[in-house]
Structures are given as C-alpha cells and as structure tokens.
Design a protein around this motif. Structure first.
Motif, PDB file in Angstrom:
ATOM      1  N   ARG A 214      -7.712   5.104 -10.500  1.00  0.00           N
ATOM      2  CA  ARG A 214      -8.192   6.032  -9.453  1.00  0.00           C
ATOM      3  C   ARG A 214      -8.444   5.299  -8.147  1.00  0.00           C
ATOM      4  O   ARG A 214      -9.351   5.621  -7.401  1.00  0.00           O
ATOM      5  CB  ARG A 214      -9.436   6.769  -9.932  1.00  0.00           C
ATOM      6  N   LEU A 215      -7.630   4.262  -7.923  1.00  0.00           N
ATOM      7  CA  LEU A 215      -7.851   3.461  -6.727  1.00  0.00           C
ATOM      8  C   LEU A 215      -7.478   4.217  -5.457  1.00  0.00           C
ATOM      9  O   LEU A 215      -7.763   3.791  -4.359  1.00  0.00           O
ATOM     10  CB  LEU A 215      -7.060   2.153  -6.832  1.00  0.00           C
ATOM     11  N   GLY A 216      -6.842   5.371  -5.634  1.00  0.00           N
ATOM     12  CA  GLY A 216      -6.489   6.144  -4.450  1.00  0.00           C
ATOM     13  C   GLY A 216      -7.563   7.141  -4.034  1.00  0.00           C
ATOM     14  O   GLY A 216      -7.408   7.843  -3.032  1.00  0.00           O
ATOM     15  N   SER A 217      -8.670   7.181  -4.776  1.00  0.00           N
ATOM     16  CA  SER A 217      -9.599   8.300  -4.521  1.00  0.00           C
ATOM     17  C   SER A 217     -10.274   8.237  -3.157  1.00  0.00           C
ATOM     18  O   SER A 217     -10.602   9.276  -2.583  1.00  0.00           O
ATOM     19  CB  SER A 217     -10.613   8.460  -5.647  1.00  0.00           C
TER      20      SER A 217
END
Lengths: 257, 698
Positions: A214-217
């Motif tokens: 979820r590093l794009g959150s």
C-alpha cells in the motif's frame, strides 16, 4: 511532431527490468484497478499532488516531444551500458500512446539501448504492432482469469488481454507475465489455478508475482481521494509461497518486491 | 565469541579520570635531561611505562587506555597543569595528529631494527650535537616502548591461573610481547600486536585520528606466511583484527569516538590491484565490530574485482555505512600533481575522515575551512544598488567574485600559516612520533623540524559547492538571462531574509540547481573546484608544502550556515549550506544517476585532499540482485571521475527517527518496486510496512 503525455520519469529504477533503468511513466490508463499504486497516472490530465507531511507539491503530466524525452533518458546511457539496463516505458497504459512509444523505442534501440514496455495488454493488437519490433521485453500484466472480474472490477477485457498475450508470445517476443497478488481479489489457490491454465495456453514462459503493497496510499491522500486498500496489509509470505508453487510447474517464477 | 566476550567486558567503564599527563608529568619531574628533547623523552618514557598494564580477559592483542584512568588529588592537578604549560604539546592545528605512521618499516624491522637505525644515524651525525640529542631522545622512547611490552608480558604471566582468564591466551600474549622486545614480528599476531601497541602509545600521547593506514599491505607478508603454513586461518585473523578495532572504541570512556582511518584495497607501489584475503578479513572485522571509530576506507580501482566491491556493499548494507569508497585513479592523479614520487603516491592512505596522506612520509595533517559564500555576500551586501545594477554581464560579475575570492584565499593562507607548524619546532618536538616517519631517524631531526621526507601540507575544505553553484545559477538566470530581476533586488531580498519578498525567493529557487545534470548550473561547480584549487596552488606552507583543497567538512556546513545571511539560491539565513561535495539537500530531484552525473563533472584531480559525496539508499537496494545495480552505479560514477562516495543504507533506526522527526528527513527516499517515495510523505501504516520489510532484510 510526435508528443508523449508523460506522468513522471524515474531514474535508477531497480524494479522495472534488468540493470539500471530509467522508467518513463506515461499518463492515461484505460483500466481502473482499485488497488492501483500509481493513481496519478490514470487520468490523462495534468495533476498536482500536495503530499501530506512535507507539503511538497509534485506535478504529474507534461507533454514532451519525442526529441525532449529521448534527450532526457539518453543522459544515463553510461549507466545502461555498464549494467545491461535500459529504458522502461510504463504507465498508465503506455500502449495508449503506441506511435510515440514505438518511435521512442526505435530511436533508443538504434543507439543500442534496450527497451522494455510494461503494459496491461488491454489495447487493440494494432497498438502492439506499432511497438513490437522495437521493444526487447514486455512486462505484461495479468490480473485475473475471471472474465467477469476483469470486466467489473478492473474494467478490462479478459479475452483481449489473453489474446494479445498469445499473439505476442507467438511473435517470438520476450514476455514476462506480471501478476499482482491482491488480497480479496485474486489470492485463492483456485484463482491462480485458473490463471495458470490460461497462461499455459499462451505459451508464456516467465511469471513474476507482485505482492500487494500500500505504498501508493499517500498519493491518494495527496489527490484528495480515499484509497480503498488503505487498511489492507500486504499478503503473508506463506500465502505468496503457496501461489508461487502453482506456477513453478512450467514457468520461471520470480517474486518481485 | 571472543569478540562478544570483549564487547561485554568493555561495557564496564573504568572509574576515575582519564589523565595520561599525570604520568608524563611524573617523568618530567624526575628527569635529569638537559635539553627539551631529553626531558620530553623522559616524560614519554614515564607515560608508557609508569601505569600498570590492563589486560582484558578476552584480549588476544594487548594495549588499553584504561591504565590512564586514575584518581587525581589537588596536588596532582597542579603538577599536571604546571608541566602542560611548561612543555606544551602540538595539537591538530599545530601538526600534532592526523598522521599515518610508517608501519611498513616498523613491521619489517621491528623495534630493535629501529634502534639499530638510530645507532647508525648517531654514527653518521657524530659531530652534530643537536641531531645526537634528538636521536638519543628518540631511542629513549623506543626503549620505553620495549619497557611497556615487557610490563604487559609480565602482567600476562602474572595472570596465568587466575579465575576467568584463559591461560592459553595469556601465554600467547606474554610470548608475543616478549618476542617484540628482541626481534621484528615473526608472525601475524606479533605484527598486529606491535602496531596496536604503537598506536596505543600515540593515543596516550594525546594524539587523535592516528590512522592505521594500509593494514592489508603492511601485515600481508606475515599474514600470507601464516595462512600458508596453517598457523592461522582467515577466521582467526578476522577475530584478531576485530578485537583490535573494537578497542579503538575505548575512547568512548572519554566521551567521544576516535576516527582511526583504516585503508584497504587500491593499487600497490607497482600499480597493480592489491586486494587480497587480508583486505576481506579487515572488512569483515570492521563489520563485526559494528561501531564508529574504526573508519574504514576502500580504495577502488577500475580493476578492483567486482567480488570485493560487492563485499564492501554488503558491509555498507548492514547499516554501518563503512567503508567509504575512494576512486584510486582520481586520488593518485591528484597527489601526483603535488610532485610526490609515484611509488609513494600509490602507497597513499587516508587520515581522519577522508584526507589523502602520503603514508609515513610527511608531517601530520592540518586543515581548515574556507567559505566562499561570505565573499559572494560581501559583493551583494556591501555594494550600493547603482553599482550592482551597473554590472552588465555574468562574466563581469564572476570577475568581481574571483577578485574577492583571491583576496580571501590569500588571507586564509596567511592566517593558516601563522597558526600551524611554525610553533617552536625545536621545542615542541615529538621524538616518539618521529620514529615512524621516513628520514627523521636518518636526518636526526624532528618530524616537524625538517625530519620528514616531504614537507607539511594544509587542506582547505571548501564549503558549500552546491550553495555557491545554485546561487550563481540563480543570479545568471534571473538577472542576466531572463532579466526578470535586478541584482540590487536580490541584495535587498538577502538583507531582508526574503521577508515580504517571497515571490522573488520563488523565482530564485526555480533557477536550475546543482545535481540535476544541467550544465547551466553544473558549470559553476566545475568553475568552483578548478578556480579555487588554482588559487590555493599559488601558496605554500611554511616549510614549502602544498595547500590542498577538499570538499569535505563533516557537519560544519550546518555551523557555517548558521552565521550566514540568506543566499541568492533562496536559502534562508541560518539554514545549512550544502554538504561537502554534494548538491544542496533536496535540490537534486531527478534521481541518483543525474546527481552523480553532475557531481562527477568537476575535476577532482585538483582536490588532492579528497571529497565527500553522501548518498542514502534503502536497505532493499542492498538485496541480492539489486546490489549489483548499485555496484554498476558506482563503477560508472568512478569511470566518469567521481572521487568518493559514501553510502548509507537507511537503517531501521533512521526510518523510525524519520517518523518522529519528519522535518529532518525531507529528502529521504525509499525505493520500492514501481516507484520511489519520499519516506516522510507516506502515511503512518505505510511507513510501518516499510519498516517491517526493513526488519526482514536486516
């Protein structure tokens, strides 16, 4: 003049193919994967994201001429040569801009730089024909083998995706199939047995598994959106290994972190 | 195992006060010497031999600062002060430390060999009273070193059979120390013992940043023989080295870390790549110690095997940050410009952080900081608006700036030469140190009084290459290219720290910045390194040595920035200057390849002292499969003429700290598949995901 709609350019990209690479992220995508970690590349429009924490504003989306883009990525030629790297075109869906991508790849190859296109494959076959001769390797995303899921969740066309994949392999191109492992979407054994079966038919040899992260959150936050996967933790090692086993029978499998 | 035991033992700090000078003062007090050198030698002899030896239960190589911790009476304090005033020591500014001793000779001929050399020199100088005086004081300190070894041998012998000690180890220690009193070291253990005992003596003399230098060269003959005969294996050699490196950290009892530079790899005197099995043992020993103190440098040549560089990266990837990687070709070319013999140059090592040094052949290192930014500010702040706006071109501006810089350099040199080296060369002698510098024995002269083969050098650390380049770029772009801003407006903005001038500041900040492979601004970095080095080249130290330039100044960019007003690059008053040879933090935004393409443009063969380029990578960059890309990155950077790179694997601690103090980590990039992110922009649970990944990899 051929122009490209570029989302961002990332140098020393270590996860987008062999060697030291520059990844050109193109803007605009025809799929709507709800877990997408590059949401800023979905819309064709220019967007400015203001990141919480730093208040740093970053603008994504810039029209660049082929010349400009070529000059930009060629700066790292020494690094590509020394490391066996090159240029990766990703997105967004790069093959929505096939003429520009094909021309960029042709020019890069003419100076000996290897090219890689990272596509989700959901485009007309003609778009592949624009680039295929100039691309060394395709990273080819496959999200599921369930036609309904493809249509309803991802907004894609399963038949088109697998059809293009088969033709690409048949054309003798180097293709690595990339499967994101998304909790709640495609993490069951049955899901992957099914994908496995479909892939077998295409003749593909390589499978890369990309466990969800979820590093794009923070990007969603910066865009004023709510990320549906904000609270989804990454899948467990054991589950990933189990899925890997399925593909090991007949494919060269890698887990990409 | 032994290392763990030693680490455990070292946790107990000694009681009392660290005061080696008490012992030295006792030597002065009882001296019958008639000359300063003789009296100083008596002081040193007492310093070495008076305290009772200390042997750790897990010692394989003895020599400790613990005996210098003692209880001081009021009377003692007075005595110490009295003699410190009477016989002042040289400090860093006066060529007192930051030295790489000639351990090559010491290991080859041993203490008896050095004493013999002194004997021959006495014969040669039999009619030169001052030489004879100095030679006899040198000899006295070497006999004191023998006395110290004897004392340690006796102490080891006395501990045999005592609870908690290993008798086998004690016998080895005893025999090694005894052997060194009568002969050159005969094996690796003895060689290391000799070097460590000498180093301990330097430390007790009050010298800081004494380098161990090319330990994988001068101990290699003994190592190779022992390995071949089966006397030791690599694992044991690594353990021996680690025990020694760990004891560098004894300085923590005094409240600081020493900076003991250890240099591995590089070419040998004949120009061949000299990486050997001992280089790897040293590398692994530093890794096992895992503490600052042993400051490891690896000299990398184009033909350094990938395997060795990869091993260096593995050690860096543990989060330790060592070794710093040095481009051998650039450093050798830079030192050759200073006129040294080629073979001496090839045998260079580093002292302190990164300062290039001709091993054991020149007086101790001295350096200072030169800040070019204040001269830029002088132009802007001390000229009136009419004058500033009368400057018609960037060339004209640069001419003006260069004139100011030339004056600044001349003032700097005058002040540096006033401080260093001239201090009473006849009085402030260093008889023990001089034993380990080439030609001091042969000439019968002190290392700082014409004894050393080469003259002393001074390193001028040039501050803020990024800040200067960005400032000049902003001036050129806004005033002379776009014509959107007047020079007097920039001056006004700086005076007001851009208060009420936010728009001006934004305009200045949007000019090209160093570190993005943009020649518009990078040309100023090239100019900076070349022009300033030219200016310093015009000057000599008091004894005829060179003024080197450096772009490395520890963290003094922060301190220097505090006292400076705002700058034309849009930096606000008090903010740090750019660090060492790196671009301004956060201004190199195109990625590490662009940063390195920019940073490799200046001609570093002009910077004989050395430079520092800091880069941070997430631990994932050190994983198998990715580490190779890092290695290639460094190869290209060095092939293009980069001089140095020190890489930090962002450790878990750093990531945790970044979560608490995001302001300090605005540029900390974590590299993950698909994209990179500024760590502090990530939401908390994502940061935790990365942390948990990090933990898996460590």
């Amino acid at each position: 003049m051929t122009v490209l709609n570029v989302s961002s350019i990332q140098r020393f990209s270590t996860g987008d193919g062999p060697g030291i690479r520059t990844t050109v992220f193109l803007k605009g995508c025809n799929l709507r994967c709800p877990w997408c970690h590059n949401p800023e590349s979905i819309s064709k429009k220019t967007e400015t994201l203001i990141y919480p924490g730093t208040h740093r504003a970053v603008t994504y989306g810039k029209t660049m001429s082929l010349e400009e883009l070529f000059d930009d990525v060629i700066e790292d030629i020494d690094f590509y040569r020394e490391s066996g790297g090159g240029v990766t075109v990703s997105g967004g869906e790069p093959l929505l801009q096939p003429v520009g991508v094909g021309e960029l790849a042709r020019r890069l190859r003419s100076v000996g730089i290897s090219t890689l296109v990272d596509t989700a494959g959901c485009v007309p076959w003609e778009n592949f024909l624009c680039v295929a001769d100039h691309v060394d390797t395709f990273y080819y995303d496959v999200k599921t083998a369930d036609g309904a899921l493809y249509e309803n969740v991802v907004r894609g066309d399963k038949a088109l995706v697998f059809g293009n994949l088969g033709r690409l392999v048949e054309a003798g191109k180097d293709v690595a199939v990339r499967i994101p492992l998304i909790p709640g979407f495609n993490m069951s054994g049955a899901d992957h047995e099914k994908i496995y079966g479909e892939l077998k038919k295409t003749g593909a040899r390589r499978v890369d598994l990309l466990p969800f992260h979820r590093l794009g959150s923070s990007k969603y936050e910066a865009m004023g959106l709510t990320y549906g996967y904000k609270d989804t933790p990454p899948p467990e090692e054991a589950k990933i290994e189990k899925i890997k086993k399925i593909y090991e029978d007949g494919f060269i499998v890698r887990i990409e972190k | 195992m032994i290392l763990d035991g030693l680490k455990e033992e070292m946790k107990n700090a000694p009681s009392g006060e660290y005061c080696p000078d008490l012992f030295r003062a006792q030597g002065y007090a009882s001296s019958n010497g008639t000359t300063v050198s003789q009296i100083r030698a008596d002081g040193i002899a007492a310093l070495f031999t008076a305290p009772k030896p200390y042997i750790y239960k897990n010692d394989l190589t003895v020599g400790s600062i613990r005996p210098y911790f003692t209880e001081l009476s009021e009377e003692d304090r007075k005595t110490v002060c009295l003699y410190e005033e009477k016989y002042p020591e040289r400090d860093f500014e006066k060529n007192g430390d930051h030295f790489a001793p000639d351990y090559f000779t010491a290991v080859r001929i041993g203490i008896p060999g050095l004493i013999e050399r002194i004997g021959r020199s006495e014969e040669k100088h039999k009619n030169d009273e001052s030489a004879l005086d100095f030679l006899s004081s040198m000899k006295k300190t070497l006999y004191a070193l023998i006395g110290k070894l004897e004392a340690y041998a006796a102490a080891a012998d006395g501990l045999i059979g005592k609870e908690g000690y290993d008798d086998g180890r004690l016998r080895t220690v005893r025999d090694n120390c005894r052997a060194l009193t009568v002969s050159a070291p005969r094996n690796f253990e003895e060689g290391l013992q000799l070097v460590w005992m000498i180093h301990s003596c330097f430390v007790s003399e009050g010298r800081y940043a004494m380098a161990l230098g090319r330990i994988d060269r001068y101990l290699y003959p003994l190592f190779e023989r022992d390995i071949e005969s089966g006397r030791i294996d690599e694992e044991y050699a690594t353990e021996l080295l680690a025990g020694v490196f760990l004891k560098i950290c004894e300085n923590r009892y005094r409240g600081f870390d020493d900076v003991v530079n250890i240099c591995i790899g590089g070419v040998d005197e004949d120009g061949k790549c000299s990486v050997n099995k001992l280089s790897l043992c040293v590398l692994h020993a530093v890794r096992d110690v895992n503490l600052p103190g042993p400051n490891l440098s690896a000299r990398i040549t184009a033909d350094t095997p990938d395997g060795f560089l990869d091993e260096c990266l593995r050690v860096i990837g543990t989060g330790l940050g060592y070794p710093a990687l040095m481009n051998d070709e650039v450093n050798i070319a830079a030192l050759l410009r200073k006129g040294y013999d080629l073979r001496d140059v090839r045998n260079y090592c580093m002292v302190g952080c990164i300062e290039n040094f001709i091993t054991g052949k020149q007086p101790p290192w001295v350096d200072g900081r030169f800040d070019p930014i204040c001269y830029l500010e002088e132009i802007l702040l001390e000229s009136d608006a009419d004058f500033l706006d009368g400057i018609r071109s960037m060339d004209e501006f640069m001419e003006l700036y260069e004139r100011k810089l030339a004056r600044g350099v001349s003032e700097y040199v005058r002040s540096a030469n006033r401080r260093s080296f001239v201090h009473d060369p006849g009085d402030r002698t260093s008889p023990f140190l001089s034993c380990f510098c080439e030609l001091c024995i042969e000439r019968g002269r002190d290392i700082n009084d014409g004894g050393a083969l080469y003259p002393s050098v001074h390193g001028a650390a040039l501050m803020g290459i990024g800040t200067v380049s960005d400032s000049l770029s902003a001036i050129e772009k806004t005033v002379f290219v776009d014509g959107s801003v007047k020079l007097s407006e920039i001056a006004e903005g700086i005076k007001r720290n851009f208060e009420g001038k936010e728009k001006l500041r934004e305009t200045l900040r949007s000019a090209p910045k160093y570190g993005n492979n943009d020649d518009f601004v990078d040309k100023y970095a090239v100019w900076y390194a070349g022009t300033l080095s030219d200016m310093f080249d015009r000057y000599r130290t008091n004894d005829g040595g060179a003024f080197y330039t450096a772009m490395a100044a520890n963290t003094s960019n922060i301190e220097a920035g505090m006292s400076l007003q705002a700058t034309p690059d849009g930096r606000l008053a008090g903010q740090p200057l750019s660090d060492a040879a790196s671009p301004t933090y956060g201004c190199d935004v195109r990625g590490v390849t662009s940063t390195l393409l920019s940073v490799s443009k200046p001609d570093y063969t002009r910077c004989a002292c050395g430079t520092v380029v800091n880069q941070k990578f997430s631990p994932s960059a050190f994983e198998d499969g990715k580490r190779e890309k890092l290695l290639k990155l460094i190869r290209v950077y060095f092939a293009r003429g980069g001089q140095e790179i020190q890489i930090n694997s962002t450790s878990r601690e750093v990531l945790e700290d970044a979560m608490v103090n995001p302001d300090r980590y605005q540029s900390l990039v974590v590299r993950v598949s698909g994209f990179s992110a500024i760590y502090v922009t990530l939401s908390r649970d994502v940061q935790e995901d990365i942390l948990s990944r990090t933990q898996q990899q460590l």
